[in-house]
Design a protein around this motif. Sequence first.
Motif, PDB file in Angstrom:
ATOM      1  N   THR A   1      11.466   7.347   3.313  1.00 31.03           N
ATOM      2  CA  THR A   1      11.063   7.652   4.691  1.00 31.03           C
ATOM      3  C   THR A   1      10.161   6.555   5.248  1.00 31.03           C
ATOM      4  O   THR A   1      10.284   6.164   6.419  1.00 31.03           O
ATOM      5  CB  THR A   1      10.323   9.005   4.729  1.00 31.03           C
ATOM      6  N   ALA A   2       9.259   6.049   4.425  1.00 29.96           N
ATOM      7  CA  ALA A   2       8.385   4.963   4.874  1.00 29.96           C
ATOM      8  C   ALA A   2       9.193   3.709   5.205  1.00 29.96           C
ATOM      9  O   ALA A   2       8.942   3.043   6.220  1.00 29.96           O
ATOM     10  CB  ALA A   2       7.342   4.653   3.795  1.00 29.96           C
ATOM     11  N   LYS A   3      10.171   3.389   4.370  1.00 30.01           N
ATOM     12  CA  LYS A   3      11.024   2.243   4.653  1.00 30.01           C
ATOM     13  C   LYS A   3      11.765   2.428   5.974  1.00 30.01           C
ATOM     14  O   LYS A   3      11.888   1.505   6.779  1.00 30.01           O
ATOM     15  CB  LYS A   3      12.035   2.046   3.514  1.00 30.01           C
ATOM     16  N   PHE A   4      12.268   3.642   6.180  1.00 28.92           N
ATOM     17  CA  PHE A   4      13.003   3.927   7.404  1.00 28.92           C
ATOM     18  C   PHE A   4      12.102   3.771   8.632  1.00 28.92           C
ATOM     19  O   PHE A   4      12.518   3.181   9.641  1.00 28.92           O
ATOM     20  CB  PHE A   4      13.583   5.340   7.352  1.00 28.92           C
ATOM     21  N   CYS A   5      10.884   4.259   8.550  1.00 27.07           N
ATOM     22  CA  CYS A   5       9.971   4.155   9.688  1.00 27.07           C
ATOM     23  C   CYS A   5       9.624   2.696   9.989  1.00 27.07           C
ATOM     24  O   CYS A   5       9.534   2.293  11.164  1.00 27.07           O
ATOM     25  CB  CYS A   5       8.703   4.958   9.426  1.00 27.07           C
TER      26      CYS A   5
ATOM     27  N   TRP B   1       0.836  -1.207   0.000  1.00 28.52           N
ATOM     28  CA  TRP B   1       0.000   0.000   0.000  1.00 28.52           C
ATOM     29  C   TRP B   1       0.866   1.251   0.000  1.00 28.52           C
ATOM     30  O   TRP B   1       0.598   2.207  -0.738  1.00 28.52           O
ATOM     31  CB  TRP B   1      -0.917  -0.022   1.220  1.00 28.52           C
ATOM     32  N   LEU B   2       1.919   1.255   0.826  1.00 28.53           N
ATOM     33  CA  LEU B   2       2.827   2.398   0.867  1.00 28.53           C
ATOM     34  C   LEU B   2       3.541   2.569  -0.471  1.00 28.53           C
ATOM     35  O   LEU B   2       3.731   3.693  -0.957  1.00 28.53           O
ATOM     36  CB  LEU B   2       3.849   2.211   1.990  1.00 28.53           C
ATOM     37  N   PHE B   3       3.937   1.447  -1.062  1.00 23.20           N
ATOM     38  CA  PHE B   3       4.664   1.504  -2.324  1.00 23.20           C
ATOM     39  C   PHE B   3       3.792   2.080  -3.429  1.00 23.20           C
ATOM     40  O   PHE B   3       4.227   2.952  -4.199  1.00 23.20           O
ATOM     41  CB  PHE B   3       5.159   0.106  -2.703  1.00 23.20           C
ATOM     42  N   GLU B   4       2.570   1.611  -3.540  1.00 27.96           N
ATOM     43  CA  GLU B   4       1.674   2.125  -4.569  1.00 27.96           C
ATOM     44  C   GLU B   4       1.377   3.612  -4.371  1.00 27.96           C
ATOM     45  O   GLU B   4       1.217   4.366  -5.323  1.00 27.96           O
ATOM     46  CB  GLU B   4       0.365   1.323  -4.561  1.00 27.96           C
ATOM     47  N   ARG B   5       1.329   4.039  -3.106  1.00 22.87           N
ATOM     48  CA  ARG B   5       0.991   5.422  -2.808  1.00 22.87           C
ATOM     49  C   ARG B   5       2.151   6.360  -3.111  1.00 22.87           C
ATOM     50  O   ARG B   5       1.939   7.494  -3.576  1.00 22.87           O
ATOM     51  CB  ARG B   5       0.590   5.535  -1.333  1.00 22.87           C
ATOM     52  N   TRP B   6       3.412   5.915  -2.851  1.00 18.08           N
ATOM     53  CA  TRP B   6       4.557   6.823  -2.893  1.00 18.08           C
ATOM     54  C   TRP B   6       5.671   6.383  -3.835  1.00 18.08           C
ATOM     55  O   TRP B   6       6.769   6.914  -3.777  1.00 18.08           O
ATOM     56  CB  TRP B   6       5.145   6.986  -1.488  1.00 18.08           C
ATOM     57  N   GLN B   7       5.426   5.432  -4.719  1.00 20.68           N
ATOM     58  CA  GLN B   7       6.515   4.944  -5.552  1.00 20.68           C
ATOM     59  C   GLN B   7       7.067   6.028  -6.472  1.00 20.68           C
ATOM     60  O   GLN B   7       8.236   5.989  -6.854  1.00 20.68           O
ATOM     61  CB  GLN B   7       6.058   3.745  -6.380  1.00 20.68           C
ATOM     62  N   ALA B   8       6.248   7.013  -6.798  1.00 26.18           N
ATOM     63  CA  ALA B   8       6.731   8.104  -7.650  1.00 26.18           C
ATOM     64  C   ALA B   8       7.494   9.160  -6.862  1.00 26.18           C
ATOM     65  O   ALA B   8       8.124  10.040  -7.460  1.00 26.18           O
ATOM     66  CB  ALA B   8       5.562   8.751  -8.393  1.00 26.18           C
ATOM     67  N   ASP B   9       7.446   9.084  -5.545  1.00 25.42           N
ATOM     68  CA  ASP B   9       8.129  10.061  -4.687  1.00 25.42           C
ATOM     69  C   ASP B   9       9.178   9.323  -3.882  1.00 25.42           C
ATOM     70  O   ASP B   9       8.882   8.712  -2.845  1.00 25.42           O
ATOM     71  CB  ASP B   9       7.128  10.754  -3.770  1.00 25.42           C
ATOM     72  N   PHE B  10      10.414   9.354  -4.369  1.00 26.88           N
ATOM     73  CA  PHE B  10      11.486   8.567  -3.763  1.00 26.88           C
ATOM     74  C   PHE B  10      11.697   8.940  -2.300  1.00 26.88           C
ATOM     75  O   PHE B  10      11.892   8.057  -1.444  1.00 26.88           O
ATOM     76  CB  PHE B  10      12.784   8.778  -4.545  1.00 26.88           C
ATOM     77  N   ALA B  11      11.674  10.222  -1.962  1.00 26.90           N
ATOM     78  CA  ALA B  11      11.952  10.652  -0.588  1.00 26.90           C
ATOM     79  C   ALA B  11      10.914  10.111   0.383  1.00 26.90           C
ATOM     80  O   ALA B  11      11.257   9.618   1.468  1.00 26.90           O
ATOM     81  CB  ALA B  11      11.998  12.182  -0.528  1.00 26.90           C
TER      82      ALA B  11
END
Length: 798
Positions: free
Chosen positions: A115-119, A101-111
């Motif tokens: 950040t999601a991966k880090f969290c 879900w996070l990937f689909e939402r933010w895959q176009a925004d690397f930063a």
Amino acid sequence: MVGGTIRPVAGLYFLSGAGALLYEVCWMRALGLLFGAGSQAAAVTLTAFFLGLAAGSAYWSAPAGRAIRPLRLYGGLELVAALSACLYFVLPDAYRLLYPWLFERWQADFAWLLTAKFCLALAGLFPSAFCMGGTLPALSRVAAGRGLSPLYGVNTLGAALGAAAAGFFLPGWIGYDASYVVAVALIGAAGALALLLPQPPVAISSPSVPASRRSSWGTPLLALWSGLATLALQVLWTRMFAQVLQNSVYTFAAVLVVFLSCLAGGAALAHGLGRLRRPARPDLFLLLCLSGLAVAATPSLFLRATDGLRYAGAGLDWAEYLLEVLWLVARVIGLPLLCLGAVFPLLLDALRRDGGLAAAVGRAAAANTAGSIAGAALAGFALLPWLGLWGSIQAIAAVYLAAALVLAWRQGLKGRLWQPALLLILVFTVLDVSPSPSLRLEADEHLLWLKEDGAATVAVVQKDDGQRRIKVNNHYTLGGTCSRFQEALLGYLPVRLHPRPERVFFLGLGTGISAGGALPAGAGSVAVAELLPAAVEAAREFFGDYQHGLFRSAAARVVPEDGRNLLAASAGRYDVIVGDLFVPWEVGAGSLYSLEHFQTVRRRLRDDGWFMQWLPAYQLTPETFATVVRTLQQAFPDVSLWRGDFSVRRPVLGLLARTGPAPLPAEAAVREKPELFGQMDAVPLAARLVAGDAALRDLYRDAPVNRDDFPVVEREAPVMQRRQKTGQVRMLVGNDLLALLDRLAGATEAAAALLPPATRNWPAAGYRLHRARLLSADGYLSAAEAELVRYRGLVGSE
């Protein structure tokens, strides 16, 4: 020391170090499988772990300073660390539900995605690391004014043992999940046994000591620099050795074991210096000077030891090769590690001798760990791209000497300023190897392009005859123009055979020629995932003439991302997925042959979709090949075996996995197009079919399954590769491949049932042609000619 307590405490801290390293390795692998094997994913995982350590060191230093029985605090911290480590068995599964879900939402925004991966990594790693970070401040009270370097050293030595267990033994014996249980048990045992030891009260130190104040100006800065330089050098030296080693899990473990063992030796050196009862600053000055000189000398030593980046261990079997790797690493970086590994322990000892409190130890440990975070990021994302490998190592050495200059200036050692100044001159003159290439070229090769970044060293070289190829880390080839026709066929065949190849996905780009082969085969759209961003640049700039417009086509998209991660995280579904030729012993490649990965591939296929996994038979033993076949059959109901070529020395085989056993379409009758495949034999595609699912299941029903938890391929392939070099085992080429074809020859008739009626003689024809090639290579010319006659007769009977 507090009575006789320190020896058993040192033993417990040794166990804790081993458990902590095992803990870190297992978490990094689990999150690497989730986030991908890219350098950014590894960086966020490492940062989350070290951030927990730094925060714990800073926070627990004050309670440790107030604790009358600090050993009880230490035991409690270890137990809580072990309990919170159990999140490993819950969070990764939860992550797998949340991450797509996070990937689909933010895959176009690397930063935002980073950040999601880090969290996510922080949620799993921070609680235990936070507790682990408080153990050194707590034990600083137990040391009772004598110095912390022995405790720091045994903890680091325990980490070396953990690295050896994680790299060489435990995952292959009991799997990664059980290895993690061992890690938790070691950490928990250290805590429980600490609570059972005698708990003598310890007097609280004076809150202020003038000597400590006078000398503390540079302690946090030196501690920070020590952590930064050590982790930066670990990244840089690991890259340096990657240019000449096999780069399997074992060779990386060997580098880490030597690294940690020498750091433990540095702590012993610091302890020896501390027992001389001399002021710490002259010793620190000497260590900084020696560290700078020794670090600057490592590129020269390395180039000399490897004869100019020659592949190490040629002709050695497995055990001899590992010993050669350990000896190579030790003699190149052993001395600098002893020197720089003594800096932080000597700072800790100086704090204890100066009457410093646990708070001062905690601040120093926090600064050291924060420096480690910065060092890993700086080396991978800044130094390597800006300065290259040799320049980056030279820069670290120069800053060591600059630190010695500052220390001498501020601490009344001005008469010694000439020493680091002279060494700085040596670093940029005699010891400067920056003109030396970071790539070994053959006599008929010249360099067209080279890029060093946090992921790899990627180069494009060209031979005198004009043939080009991509080289990664000096010796691994991603492909080249000399094999362009075969590479194009690997993308063309599975797409051409599919009745409706509207959406196609490629795991791995290489030169881009294979993915480009899908476009003239009729692919509606092509998506390609490539782990190495520099490889994408190389393919686009130097191989565009052979890719059928891959980078120019609106129907194609190349993504610099880990392919397994991209498939697992995205919601897209495809008609055809193609897996590249992954070297089985390279670290991380084994996960692309795992059951979990193959199950993900099936979920990303449409109902009538299929998956072609190409295999470098010349890099697989029959046993490893059997494991891959059996593993794929666990994920798919129908798996057939195909030839990628009819080569004798470097054969390529393909496993075509489908969601059902429906007959192949009439496109199987297609012959290769001369405009695509040059002067290759006009062999019908159907002639490349070797055997169907039933024959493979019967042949390999007892082979082991390769899983993420039990990585059979990752653990066995490196050993087999070395043993093949010494003739102890053989890969699936020559007579071994011929034996497999002979065993499956009776299955060609059953396999032909997959084909349109007009083409059902062609699998048998392909068997005859391949057998003729192998017989001819062995000198059996008459038998080879007889097989060719049979081949022509079968093809002509269409």
